[in-house]
Scaffold this motif. Structure first.
Motif, PDB file in Angstrom:
ATOM      1  N   PHE A 151     -24.031  11.121 -40.736  1.00 50.39           N
ATOM      2  CA  PHE A 151     -24.136  12.614 -41.104  1.00 50.39           C
ATOM      3  C   PHE A 151     -25.260  13.151 -40.410  1.00 50.39           C
ATOM      4  CE2 PHE A 151     -21.654  11.762 -45.049  1.00 50.39           C
ATOM      5  CZ  PHE A 151     -20.468  12.775 -44.866  1.00 50.39           C
ATOM      6  N   ASP A 152     -26.272  12.464 -40.144  1.00 51.95           N
ATOM      7  CA  ASP A 152     -27.356  12.776 -39.376  1.00 51.95           C
ATOM      8  C   ASP A 152     -27.050  13.040 -38.055  1.00 51.95           C
ATOM      9  OD1 ASP A 152     -29.059  12.967 -41.762  1.00 51.95           O
ATOM     10  OD2 ASP A 152     -30.085  11.026 -40.913  1.00 51.95           O
ATOM     11  N   ARG A 153     -26.161  12.193 -37.468  1.00 56.64           N
ATOM     12  CA  ARG A 153     -25.651  12.433 -36.070  1.00 56.64           C
ATOM     13  C   ARG A 153     -24.439  13.096 -35.845  1.00 56.64           C
ATOM     14  NH1 ARG A 153     -29.953  11.183 -36.159  1.00 56.64           N
ATOM     15  NH2 ARG A 153     -30.961   9.093 -35.166  1.00 56.64           N
ATOM     16  N   ASP A 154     -24.007  13.950 -37.072  1.00 58.09           N
ATOM     17  CA  ASP A 154     -22.948  14.977 -37.051  1.00 58.09           C
ATOM     18  C   ASP A 154     -21.661  14.246 -36.983  1.00 58.09           C
ATOM     19  OD1 ASP A 154     -21.832  17.406 -37.666  1.00 58.09           O
ATOM     20  OD2 ASP A 154     -22.717  18.419 -35.562  1.00 58.09           O
ATOM     21  N   VAL A 155     -21.669  12.921 -37.403  1.00 60.28           N
ATOM     22  CA  VAL A 155     -20.103  12.087 -37.602  1.00 60.28           C
ATOM     23  C   VAL A 155     -19.755  12.139 -39.000  1.00 60.28           C
ATOM     24  CG1 VAL A 155     -19.511   9.890 -36.970  1.00 60.28           C
ATOM     25  CG2 VAL A 155     -21.224  10.960 -35.440  1.00 60.28           C
ATOM     26  N   LEU A 156     -18.578  11.959 -38.947  1.00 63.79           N
ATOM     27  CA  LEU A 156     -17.730  11.832 -40.001  1.00 63.79           C
ATOM     28  C   LEU A 156     -17.090  10.459 -40.426  1.00 63.79           C
ATOM     29  CD1 LEU A 156     -17.312  13.972 -42.541  1.00 63.79           C
ATOM     30  CD2 LEU A 156     -15.114  14.459 -41.621  1.00 63.79           C
ATOM     31  N   THR A 157     -17.549   9.906 -41.305  1.00 66.87           N
ATOM     32  CA  THR A 157     -16.837   8.268 -41.286  1.00 66.87           C
ATOM     33  C   THR A 157     -16.431   8.292 -42.458  1.00 66.87           C
ATOM     34  OG1 THR A 157     -19.328   7.731 -40.520  1.00 66.87           O
ATOM     35  CG2 THR A 157     -17.969   6.039 -41.502  1.00 66.87           C
ATOM     36  N   MET A 158     -15.070   7.657 -42.182  1.00 70.60           N
ATOM     37  CA  MET A 158     -14.058   7.201 -43.546  1.00 70.60           C
ATOM     38  C   MET A 158     -14.649   5.680 -43.709  1.00 70.60           C
ATOM     39  SD  MET A 158     -11.354   7.483 -45.461  1.00 70.60           S
ATOM     40  CE  MET A 158     -10.621   8.921 -44.978  1.00 70.60           C
ATOM     41  N   THR A 161     -14.533  18.318 -27.185  1.00 69.41           N
ATOM     42  CA  THR A 161     -15.968  17.833 -27.788  1.00 69.41           C
ATOM     43  C   THR A 161     -16.513  18.641 -29.358  1.00 69.41           C
ATOM     44  OG1 THR A 161     -17.098  19.335 -26.697  1.00 69.41           O
ATOM     45  CG2 THR A 161     -17.035  17.252 -25.995  1.00 69.41           C
ATOM     46  N   TRP A 162     -16.964  18.107 -30.056  1.00 67.53           N
ATOM     47  CA  TRP A 162     -17.259  18.704 -31.416  1.00 67.53           C
ATOM     48  C   TRP A 162     -18.451  19.855 -31.179  1.00 67.53           C
ATOM     49  CZ3 TRP A 162     -15.458  19.141 -36.318  1.00 67.53           C
ATOM     50  CH2 TRP A 162     -16.312  19.750 -37.463  1.00 67.53           C
ATOM     51  N   PRO A 163     -18.580  21.040 -31.762  1.00 61.58           N
ATOM     52  CA  PRO A 163     -17.446  21.451 -32.822  1.00 61.58           C
ATOM     53  C   PRO A 163     -16.286  22.202 -32.208  1.00 61.58           C
ATOM     54  CG  PRO A 163     -19.276  22.811 -32.684  1.00 61.58           C
ATOM     55  CD  PRO A 163     -19.663  21.841 -31.802  1.00 61.58           C
ATOM     56  N   GLN A 164     -16.248  22.285 -30.703  1.00 62.66           N
ATOM     57  CA  GLN A 164     -15.068  23.228 -30.291  1.00 62.66           C
ATOM     58  C   GLN A 164     -13.705  22.669 -31.011  1.00 62.66           C
ATOM     59  OE1 GLN A 164     -17.514  22.120 -28.410  1.00 62.66           O
ATOM     60  NE2 GLN A 164     -18.572  24.116 -28.060  1.00 62.66           N
ATOM     61  N   ARG A 165     -13.667  21.397 -31.104  1.00 65.75           N
ATOM     62  CA  ARG A 165     -12.256  20.913 -31.423  1.00 65.75           C
ATOM     63  C   ARG A 165     -11.831  21.160 -32.954  1.00 65.75           C
ATOM     64  NH1 ARG A 165     -13.418  14.328 -32.024  1.00 65.75           N
ATOM     65  NH2 ARG A 165     -11.248  14.191 -33.148  1.00 65.75           N
ATOM     66  N   LEU A 166     -12.703  21.463 -33.673  1.00 63.33           N
ATOM     67  CA  LEU A 166     -12.753  22.070 -35.158  1.00 63.33           C
ATOM     68  C   LEU A 166     -11.700  23.501 -35.185  1.00 63.33           C
ATOM     69  CD1 LEU A 166     -13.113  21.984 -38.061  1.00 63.33           C
ATOM     70  CD2 LEU A 166     -15.038  23.442 -37.780  1.00 63.33           C
ATOM     71  N   GLU A 167     -12.005  24.254 -34.235  1.00 67.67           N
ATOM     72  CA  GLU A 167     -11.382  25.597 -34.142  1.00 67.67           C
ATOM     73  C   GLU A 167     -10.303  25.942 -33.196  1.00 67.67           C
ATOM     74  OE1 GLU A 167     -14.528  28.912 -33.886  1.00 67.67           O
ATOM     75  OE2 GLU A 167     -15.601  28.105 -35.343  1.00 67.67           O
ATOM     76  N   ILE A 204      -5.218  17.284 -38.500  1.00 68.00           N
ATOM     77  CA  ILE A 204      -6.546  17.347 -39.164  1.00 68.00           C
ATOM     78  C   ILE A 204      -7.567  16.467 -38.696  1.00 68.00           C
ATOM     79  CG2 ILE A 204      -7.566  16.825 -41.439  1.00 68.00           C
ATOM     80  CD1 ILE A 204      -5.049  17.537 -42.883  1.00 68.00           C
ATOM     81  N   TYR A 205      -7.114  15.269 -37.899  1.00 70.50           N
ATOM     82  CA  TYR A 205      -7.934  14.280 -37.513  1.00 70.50           C
ATOM     83  C   TYR A 205      -8.407  14.780 -35.990  1.00 70.50           C
ATOM     84  CZ  TYR A 205      -8.065  10.583 -40.556  1.00 70.50           C
ATOM     85  OH  TYR A 205      -8.245   9.429 -41.815  1.00 70.50           O
ATOM     86  N   GLU A 206      -7.409  15.410 -35.302  1.00 69.47           N
ATOM     87  CA  GLU A 206      -7.759  16.188 -34.102  1.00 69.47           C
ATOM     88  C   GLU A 206      -8.765  17.125 -34.132  1.00 69.47           C
ATOM     89  OE1 GLU A 206      -6.419  16.071 -29.943  1.00 69.47           O
ATOM     90  OE2 GLU A 206      -5.861  14.639 -31.655  1.00 69.47           O
ATOM     91  N   ARG A 207      -9.098  17.793 -35.249  1.00 68.90           N
ATOM     92  CA  ARG A 207      -9.987  19.150 -35.543  1.00 68.90           C
ATOM     93  C   ARG A 207     -11.237  18.288 -35.663  1.00 68.90           C
ATOM     94  NH1 ARG A 207      -7.540  23.788 -39.231  1.00 68.90           N
ATOM     95  NH2 ARG A 207      -9.246  24.784 -38.221  1.00 68.90           N
ATOM     96  N   GLY A 208     -11.560  16.937 -35.962  1.00 71.35           N
ATOM     97  CA  GLY A 208     -12.757  16.344 -36.322  1.00 71.35           C
ATOM     98  C   GLY A 208     -12.716  16.043 -37.650  1.00 71.35           C
ATOM     99  N   LEU A 209     -11.726  16.328 -38.364  1.00 77.24           N
ATOM    100  CA  LEU A 209     -11.892  16.171 -39.927  1.00 77.24           C
ATOM    101  C   LEU A 209     -10.986  14.812 -40.356  1.00 77.24           C
ATOM    102  CD1 LEU A 209     -10.843  19.951 -40.945  1.00 77.24           C
ATOM    103  CD2 LEU A 209     -13.113  18.923 -40.775  1.00 77.24           C
ATOM    104  N   PHE A 210     -10.915  14.308 -41.403  1.00 73.48           N
ATOM    105  CA  PHE A 210     -10.441  13.280 -41.873  1.00 73.48           C
ATOM    106  C   PHE A 210      -9.494  13.684 -43.020  1.00 73.48           C
ATOM    107  CE2 PHE A 210     -14.383  10.879 -43.886  1.00 73.48           C
ATOM    108  CZ  PHE A 210     -14.214  12.036 -45.148  1.00 73.48           C
ATOM    109  N   GLY A 211      -8.737  12.417 -43.454  1.00 74.08           N
ATOM    110  CA  GLY A 211      -7.813  12.561 -44.603  1.00 74.08           C
ATOM    111  C   GLY A 211      -7.025  11.245 -44.666  1.00 74.08           C
ATOM    112  N   MET A 212      -6.036  11.475 -45.801  1.00 73.19           N
ATOM    113  CA  MET A 212      -5.117  10.024 -45.792  1.00 73.19           C
ATOM    114  C   MET A 212      -4.052  10.605 -46.416  1.00 73.19           C
ATOM    115  SD  MET A 212      -7.356   8.116 -48.890  1.00 73.19           S
ATOM    116  CE  MET A 212      -5.920   7.001 -49.100  1.00 73.19           C
TER     117      MET A 212
END
Length: 825
Positions: free
Chosen positions: A430-437, A612-618, A705-713
């Motif tokens: 999280f300190d590197r702005d990375v989301l880990t599953m 690149t993040w965070p552009q991929r989110l929006e 959802i993953y393409e946006r830089g988020l995650f799920g299942m």
């Protein structure tokens, strides 16, 4: 009454003075009567519908319900009529397409919302059960079930002014009005509020309407002619629903100019109210505690001892896979003795309450590797791991130095950590702005995933066994394994090929294990086999380095971007999967030792690296365009943008500012029915992470959802979720339960909600009124706090808070089986 000259009273002619006195008296009486009639008309809470010629659409007014969230909460600003949920479920695709075709000349953002001019609707008097025969009043229930009524006189006073100005002010509006609102019911906690506070709330709402910029967001425009309001910018004397409720002010468009009748509307509302009033009388829930060997850590689909005992083999970790009971349990998991409110993030990354996760075996077994240590009332997490005893951050930076192109938090955003332990690697990412599953099995490493979740780090209980992991193909930017104890090289490399399915083309596999840097015979054998396997899979080893501080080594591989290497292989081993094999199929699908071809074509998902993040989110993913039909029936790119705009509005006006939720105490969040991940994206500024669940019977939007830089299942909510009890602070369910009710019973689903929700955690449900009423009965039976309910027509919103402790009658009795019972009177 005046008498003629020839009339007599008592045989005498009336004198002029007496006649004048009588005339004056009569005039006064008539005047007083007229005043009383006028006062009664003005104070009456009922306004009869206007009779309009057949070529004009019906307009019926309604006094808005008063709302109060308690003196400590400010009323949310914004328009009084936000969209309630244009995005409800895939069953509305036809309606959405129909509505869009009927509004082809409107601007794009207008077309997304139902393009109407709304007017508040005044409900007519109606026959109802005995409790409803009082004068029309706005009703508020507090947390203890007590009821207060705001008098109809307040509404009448404000109505009196509007009646005089209707003709001059809103005559055109009545002709242009396309639809009417249904009767609305609002219930909130802490409903007592001083007049001064109400006035402040009213002024805030008025100012909000003045200042809100509506050009950026699709929404329904509303003009209110109540309380003498002369324009959209005028301040209102009524307390309108704030953001939390305004999204429920949703109209239902009817085709061909057809409108429902007041009789039908009133009948529907009476049925809803009758169901609400009688729900407590019809159903009694006799909750009992689960009586299992797993005790306070019970995970139904992982602790099914009957099914595990029947397994023929456990060679491939079958006993660690999901084996769900035929009948989902409806019992309640007990709390650990001495349970406390969890430590808040970010402090929780370093320490948690021992009483919440009372396990010491892992501290004894892995304490020397700085996994976890016991210190008084707390469990401490120094941030170490088997491969990074001196801290995860140094280890993470070592990877970055070895391969600058990995670019944590920019190029690489979503990663998978296999065999995560207590998930310190993901916690410091999280300190590197990375989301880990992160995932690990429920095995002898006692409660490792539970430690992770208690710390506020995302993780699930899972194992690489005989089935595919519940994720779509080509979605993870990086996959990491640090001594994860997975035999990648055996059986044709089947398990490594599963990672190949999940890894994005061009993505990286970081393998930190003893075969990389030790020369023991076993390690050399494994390294030789891995080198051969990765080469045949066309993975390129881009670096092999050593972390001298931690005295470990790592190898970093990269997956190819296209099929050219596959076509040049001298041998077809591992073989390519059949063309009919769907790489995205992941729910209970057996593993295969084959590789899927990579996407070909610039417009196919996976052919390009995400922005690149965070552009991929929006930004809309490049492979979603107008040629694709979205979930809500619009062109794919418009669907995506509209969904994001909708949830940003809902989250900012309702969830963050309108429900009294203290977000500093919220860390682990789950969207139980995600679509495009708009809800999670809208929470970006909060210190939370969101597990996006795409139900197996919903459109497969998880790759987006993953393409946006988020995650799920993926998950089937008719079964238990693979997590420990008490692991989520907030659950969000948007039209989930009404869909589930077609497939399974709701009682086990609600028991599962209770299992995974932390004490004092929040549940937000958006669904139809019937579901809201049914869930409210279950909620109250467990003595949860109903923070807010709101129904509008057939749509509703429910926000509840789980109790910190079980009701005494539940704690006092242990269930003899795995299910509670409920009876209907």
């Amino acid at each position: 009454m005046a008498f003629g000259r020839g009339s007599k009273m008592d045989g005498r002619r009336s004198s002029p003075s007496s006649s004048s006195s009588l005339c004056t008296t009569t005039t006064v009486v008539v005047f007083v009567a007229l005043c009383l009639v006028g006062a009664w008309m003005m104070t009456s809470s009922t306004i009869f519908p206007l009779e309009i010629s057949s070529n004009k659409k019906s307009v019926v007014k309604e006094q808005p319900a008063r709302v109060n969230y308690g003196a400590s909460e400010e009323a949310a600003s914004g328009n009084a009529a936000e969209v309630f949920d244009k995005f409800r479920d895939t069953g509305n695709n036809d309606n959405a397409a129909s509505e869009e075709s009927n509004n082809t000349e409107t601007p794009e953002e207008e077309k997304f919302s139902e393009n109407t001019v709304e007017k508040p609707v005044e409900s007519t008097e109606e026959k109802a059960p005995p409790k409803e025969k009082e004068e029309s009043k706005d009703t508020f229930d507090d947390a203890n079930g007590r009821t207060e009524h705001s008098s109809a006189k307040e509404g009448g006073d404000s109505e009196s002014g509007s009646g005089q100005s209707d003709g001059s002010k809103n005559g055109d509006d009545e002709e242009k009005s396309e639809e009417r609102k249904d009767d609305e019911t609002t219930t909130v906690t802490d409903s007592e509020q001083s007049e001064g506070e109400r006035k402040d709330d009213q002024e805030e709402k008025g100012d909000g309407n003045d200042s809100q910029d509506t050009t950026d967001q699709p929404q329904i425009e509303e003009k209110v002619d109540e309380s003498g309001e002369k324009g959209q910018g005028a301040k209102s004397n009524e307390v309108f629903p704030d953001g939390a409720q305004s999204e429920l002010l949703k109209e239902s468009n009817t085709e061909n100019g057809s409108f429902s009748t007041q009789d039908a509307e009133s009948k529907n509302e009476k049925e809803v109210q009758a169901a609400s009033n009688s729900s407590g009388d019809e159903t009694t829930y006799n909750w009992k505690l689960c009586n299992t060997n797993a005790g306070t850590d019970y995970i139904p689909c992982l602790d099914n001892e009957k099914a595990i005992k029947k397994l023929r083999t456990t060679k491939h970790y079958e006993h660690r896979e999901r084996h769900c009971p035929v009948e989902p349990p409806t019992c309640l998991v007990p709390l650990p003795e001495g349970y406390k409110r969890p430590v808040e993030w970010p402090t929780s990354r370093d320490k948690v309450w021992y009483s919440n996760v009372p396990h010491t075996k892992l501290a004894e077994y892995k304490g020397h590797q700085n996994w976890v240590k016991v210190s008084g009332d707390h469990l401490l997490f120094p941030g170490g791991g088997t491969q990074f005893k001196n801290g995860a951050l140094h280890y993470i930076d070592t990877i970055q130095q070895a391969l600058p192109d990995i670019a944590w938090g920019k190029h690489s955003r979503v990663i998978l950590d296999v065999g995560c332990g207590v998930a310190s690697f993901g916690g410091y990412m999280f300190d590197r702005d990375v989301l880990t599953m992160s995932f690990a099995p429920k095995d002898e490493h006692e409660a490792q995933v539970q430690f992770a979740l208690e710390r506020g780090i995302p993780a699930i209980s899972a194992v690489m066994g005989t089935k595919r992991l519940p994720y779509p193909s080509r979605v993870f930017d990086v996959i990491h394994c640090a001594r994860c104890r997975v035999p990648w090289h055996i059986e044709g490399g089947m398990l490594l090929l599963e990672l190949n399915r999940l890894l994005r083309p061009g993505g990286y596999f970081v393998w930190s294990a003893t075969p990389v840097y030790q020369k023991l015979p076993e390690d050399v054998e494994i390294w030789t086999a891995m080198s051969s396997l990765t080469k045949s899979m066309c993975w390129k080893m881009v670096n092999k380095t050593k972390d001298r501080l931690n005295q470990v080594g790592m190898a970093i591989y990269q997956k190819p971007m296209d099929n050219s290497c596959y076509e040049k292989r001298p041998e077809n081993s591992p073989p390519l999967c059949k063309e009919t094999d769907d790489a995205d199929a992941a729910w209970n699908v057996p593993l295969q030792a084959c590789m899927h071809k990579l996407p070909a074509g610039q417009s196919v998902r996976g052919s390009k690296w995400p922005e690149t993040w965070p552009q991929r989110l929006e930004n809309t993913p490049y492979w979603i365009d107008a040629s694709h039909v979205g979930v809500y029936g619009k062109p794919g790119n418009e669907d995506f943008e509209a969904d994001y705009a909708h949830w940003k509005r809902v989250v900012s006006k309702s969830y963050v500012n309108g429900m009294g939720i203290d977000w500093s105490k919220v860390r682990n969040v789950m969207d139980m029915r995600a679509v495009y991940g708009g809800f999670a994206a809208a929470l970006r500024d909060q210190q939370v992470w969101v597990m996006n669940i795409v139900p197996i019977d919903s459109p497969d939007t998880l790759p987006i959802i993953y393409e946006r830089g988020l995650f799920g299942m993926y998950h089937d909510w008719c079964e238990s979720f693979s997590t420990y009890p008490r692991t989520y602070d907030l659950l969000h369910a948007d039209h989930l339960f009404s869909k589930l009710k077609k497939r399974c019973k709701l009682l086990p689903v609600f028991a599962e909600v209770d299992r995974i929700l932390r004490p004092e955690g929040k549940l937000i449900v958006r669904d139809n009124a019937e579901i809201i009423n049914e869930l409210q009965g279950m909620v109250k039976s467990l003595q949860w706090e109903v923070r807010m309910t709101y129904t509008k027509g057939n749509e509703g919103l429910l926000c509840v808070q789980k109790s910190m402790w079980r009701p005494k009658e539940i704690e006092a009795s242990m269930n003899t089986g795995d299910s509670s019972v409920f009876t209907k009177k």
